[in-house]
Design an enzyme around this catalytic site. Structure first.
Site, PDB file in Angstrom:
ATOM      1  N   GLU A 325       0.901  -4.169   6.852  1.00  0.00           N
ATOM      2  CA  GLU A 325       1.627  -2.972   7.324  1.00  0.00           C
ATOM      3  C   GLU A 325       1.157  -2.617   8.739  1.00  0.00           C
ATOM      4  OE1 GLU A 325       2.117  -0.850   3.001  1.00  0.00           O
ATOM      5  OE2 GLU A 325       0.269  -0.376   4.054  1.00  0.00           O
ATOM      6  N   CYS A 421       3.169   7.326  -0.657  1.00  0.00           N
ATOM      7  CA  CYS A 421       2.573   8.101   0.439  1.00  0.00           C
ATOM      8  C   CYS A 421       3.627   8.769   1.327  1.00  0.00           C
ATOM      9  CB  CYS A 421       1.688   7.195   1.286  1.00  0.00           C
ATOM     10  SG  CYS A 421       2.467   5.627   1.733  1.00  0.00           S
TER      11      CYS A 421
HETATM   12  O1  FUB Z   1      -3.356   3.303   1.822  1.00  0.00           O
HETATM   13  C1  FUB Z   1      -2.759   4.559   1.672  1.00  0.00           C
HETATM   14  C2  FUB Z   1      -1.349   4.513   2.181  1.00  0.00           C
HETATM   15  O2  FUB Z   1      -0.601   3.546   1.459  1.00  0.00           O
HETATM   16  C3  FUB Z   1      -1.227   4.063   3.610  1.00  0.00           C
HETATM   17  O3  FUB Z   1      -1.381   5.074   4.533  1.00  0.00           O
HETATM   18  C4  FUB Z   1       0.130   3.498   3.641  1.00  0.00           C
HETATM   19  O4  FUB Z   1       0.340   2.663   4.739  1.00  0.00           O
HETATM   20  C5  FUB Z   1       0.190   2.759   2.330  1.00  0.00           C
HETATM   21  O5  FUB Z   1      -0.415   1.515   2.462  1.00  0.00           O
HETATM   22 ZN    ZN Z   2       3.696   5.999   3.701  1.00  0.00          ZN
END
Ligand code: FUB
Ligand code: ZN
Length: 659
Positions: A325, A421
């Site tokens: 990501e 999230c």
């Molecule tokens: O790891 C916590 C959250 O989940 C991250 O901020 C997002 O990118 C997702 O991976």
């Molecule tokens: Zn998110």
């Protein structure tokens, strides 16, 4: 002059804020309580595990001893609850609601009961691995979750005066302070997922307790310092343990993913996981101001420039790859495999706000605006009950369904995610959009966003901003003072309008030069003064730097801050076959194409589309035919990018070919 009390009156944001208060908050509450019947989608084919329910509130109830059972769901989803609480705190400021406040008060009680006497709270570790607390910092997310609570606790306390909400936050911060720091008996580490740094900086401002600021600074400065790396050291200790954790202890944790391959001040390229990077930068920018650390500020400035000049999509999206990501390399901005997580765009707004507080510069507010009208709100449907985690700039439903490398690129917004999230992040951002309109610095009021509102700055100073932005470029301010007051009012003129705009003061044109994107009106104000701004809202074509090979020969269409896109619903299949002329004849329409956004403007333009020629006899995949391909005229309809995927599923494109 003080931070203003703001009432948003803006039609565009009122709609979103009411959606948050009346739809998103109740909806998300029912999801995190497992009361809603929703289909939970995996983020992509490789994501951690499929979940059937959220279980987030249930995890807290079990940790509080109110219910029995096991932890379930993503190991960091306490944070979903905390972001929800923070959204409630902001929403209650514009729409008081006794019943909702009672629910939130009860939630604060529950959280307090789940918190351990030393301040620790993370239901995953409490229920699943109580002996392993703070021993898996690379992926454990305890500090991330507590950081989110600290933000929520501050907001809820500030709205309602609920002191327990703040006490939970300070107890958490004290717990972290007991475990982390430079002293020999403490952990010399820092969070695998930055967040707590920005939360501790906020807590220091709220409580005036400098220990929290120092702790935030420690966690920032310690990042990437140690050799062997802190995560590696910790993970080596865990090697022989029989652990049942859902996440790996990273084998090579000193890497760009975590932004800890070197001391943070040495970074000149935004790298690794995009949300981690931008949450960290938000905290760094705040701590730089609190500690007057110019070197830290310079790091923030450098990384801001790298992101904005080389790694950000025209929609404001960041994170070019699903792998981690993450950011990749400069100018790598593929449109159909990118990540552009909704949280990452929210984080850019948070980062921009901190940078504006450090040094007013229209560029920060311009990017904030790009995010607010594009890459953030594209993360939610117009019914406020479906959400994108990933925000593509180009979609082909067949590719999403059949290309395993595009399983993260959804064609329609799911109702919820296992890793949820993004939805509550959007809720808290929209509910607090009033906090992004003005900054005050050295007796100057900087107007950063054109969001109609009524602002009370104290000392008898009120400013009423009105307009129909982003659909109209005419904005007006009424500045009223009870008694004469000298200050500067700095008006951001967006970069896209700097060649063509007018400003009038009580009807008289103002001809000043812009300083860092602002027009300064510096005078003694008395009575009521009217400022009228007229921005250039003609439709513009935008092209990318030529190093962005993904966009070569293509244009995007923008009107004011709003980026437009073409959808299959309006234009038929094969959007790749469309081509716009060098000087398109754009027409702006009030017809909303079935998209429920007040005053929404759509755009049409002349274009051509490839057709299968009638004398094309060969069906071969490759031919030596060199004759120009046949094209026919076609009118193309464009809608705002943020509103895509609200009708039938189909193709979508932001970047279109140009003749
Ligand atoms: O790891 C916590 C959250 O989940 C991250 O901020 C997002 O990118 C997702 O991976
Ligand atoms: Zn998110």
């Amino acid at each position: 002059m003080q931070q203003p009390k703001i009432k948003v009156t803006d039609a565009f944001w009122q709609q979103y804020r009411h959606l948050v208060k009346d739809v998103m908050i109740p909806y998300q509450w029912s999801v995190i309580n497992d009361d809603a019947t929703v289909e939970i989608e995996q983020e992509n084919a490789n994501s951690y595990k499929a979940t059937e329910k959220s279980h987030a509130i249930q995890n807290l109830k079990i940790a509080a001893g109110r219910e029995s059972g096991d932890f379930y769901g993503f190991w960091f989803q306490d944070s979903d609850v905390y972001k929800w609480l923070e959204a409630v705190a902001y929403a209650l400021r514009y729409q008081p609601d006794q019943q909702l406040q009672q629910i939130a008060d009860d939630l604060v009680d529950l959280i307090s009961q789940a918190q351990e006497p030393d301040g620790y709270l993370d239901t995953f570790f409490q229920l699943q691995a109580p002996q392993e607390k703070f021993q898996h910092i690379s992926f454990g997310h305890e500090l991330y979750c507590m950081g989110h609570y600290i933000e929520a606790g501050i907001a809820y306390f500030e709205t309602t005066g609920n002191t327990l909400a703040l006490t939970i936050a300070t107890k958490m911060a004290d717990c972290i302070n007991t475990h982390f720091g430079p002293q020999p008996d403490k952990l010399h580490g820092y969070p695998g997922h930055p967040e707590v740094e920005l939360a501790l900086a906020k807590l220091a401002d709220t409580t005036n307790d400098q220990r929290y600021r120092d702790l935030a600074a420690y966690l920032i400065n310690q990042r990437g310092q140690q050799s062997p790396n802190f995560f590696a050291e910790q993970n080596a200790k865990n090697k022989n343990k029989q652990l049942d954790l859902p996440f790996p202890d990273q084998t090579d944790p000193a890497d760009r993913y975590f932004q800890n391959d070197r001391p943070i001040r040495e970074l000149d390229h935004a790298e690794g996981h995009a949300v981690r990077m931008t949450y960290l930068l938000t905290g760094m920018a705040h701590v730089a101001r609190q500690t007057q650390d110019d070197d830290l500020l310079a790091t923030c400035q450098r990384l801001w420039r790298d992101i904005v000049d080389k790694q950000m999509y025209v929609t404001g999206g960041i994170g070019a790859t699903v792998a981690g990501e993450a950011f990749t390399y400069d100018y790598d901005l593929p449109n159909d495999t990118m990540y552009c997580e909704t949280c990452a765009s929210c984080a850019m707004v948070f980062f921009a706000k901190q940078m504006l507080a450090n040094e007013p510069d229209g560029d920060y507010a311009d990017v904030m605006e790009r995010e607010l009208y594009n890459g953030t709100i594209s993360g939610m449907s117009l019914d406020a009950q479906h959400f994108f985690y990933v925000n593509p700039l180009e979609v082909d439903p067949q590719a999403s369904a059949q290309d395993p490398t595009k399983s993260h690129v959804k064609v329609q917004r799911p109702a919820w995610f296992g890793c949820a999230c993004c939805p509550p992040n959007l809720a808290r951002l929209i509910a607090s959009v009033d906090q992004y309109i003005y900054t005050i610095k050295d007796d100057t009021i900087y107007s950063n966003q054109f969001i109609a509102n009524h602002a009370d700055f104290g000392d008898g100073l009120q400013i009423n901003q009105s307009g129909n932005y982003p659909w109209s470029g005419q904005i007006s301010y009424q500045v009223s003072v009870e008694s004469a007051l000298t200050f500067a009012f700095a008006l951001r003129i967006p970069a896209w309008s700097q060649e063509n705009f007018t400003v009038k003061l009580n009807g008289h044109p103002v001809n000043g030069t812009l300083k860092r994107g602002y027009l300064f009106l510096n005078q003694t104000w008395s009575g009521t003064t009217t400022i009228e701004v007229d921005l250039d809202l003609s439709v513009r074509t935008v092209r990318a730097d030529q190093h962005v090979t993904a966009d070569l020969g293509k244009i995007a269409v923008q009107r004011g801050p709003v980026v437009y896109c073409a959808e299959e619903t309006d234009n038929g299949k094969n959007l790749a076959w469309l081509s716009l002329p060098v000087q398109p004849d754009f027409q702006v329409h009030s017809a909303n194409q079935g998209l429920a956004v007040p005053n929404l403007k759509t755009i049409t333009t002349n274009a051509t589309k490839l057709v299968t020629s009638s004398n094309q006899t060969s069906t071969a995949l490759y031919t030596s035919d060199t004759a120009p391909r046949s094209r026919q005229n076609q009118q193309v309809t464009l809608i705002p990018y943020f509103a895509w995927a609200n009708r039938q599923a189909g193709e979508m494109r932001v970047w279109l070919d140009q003749d």
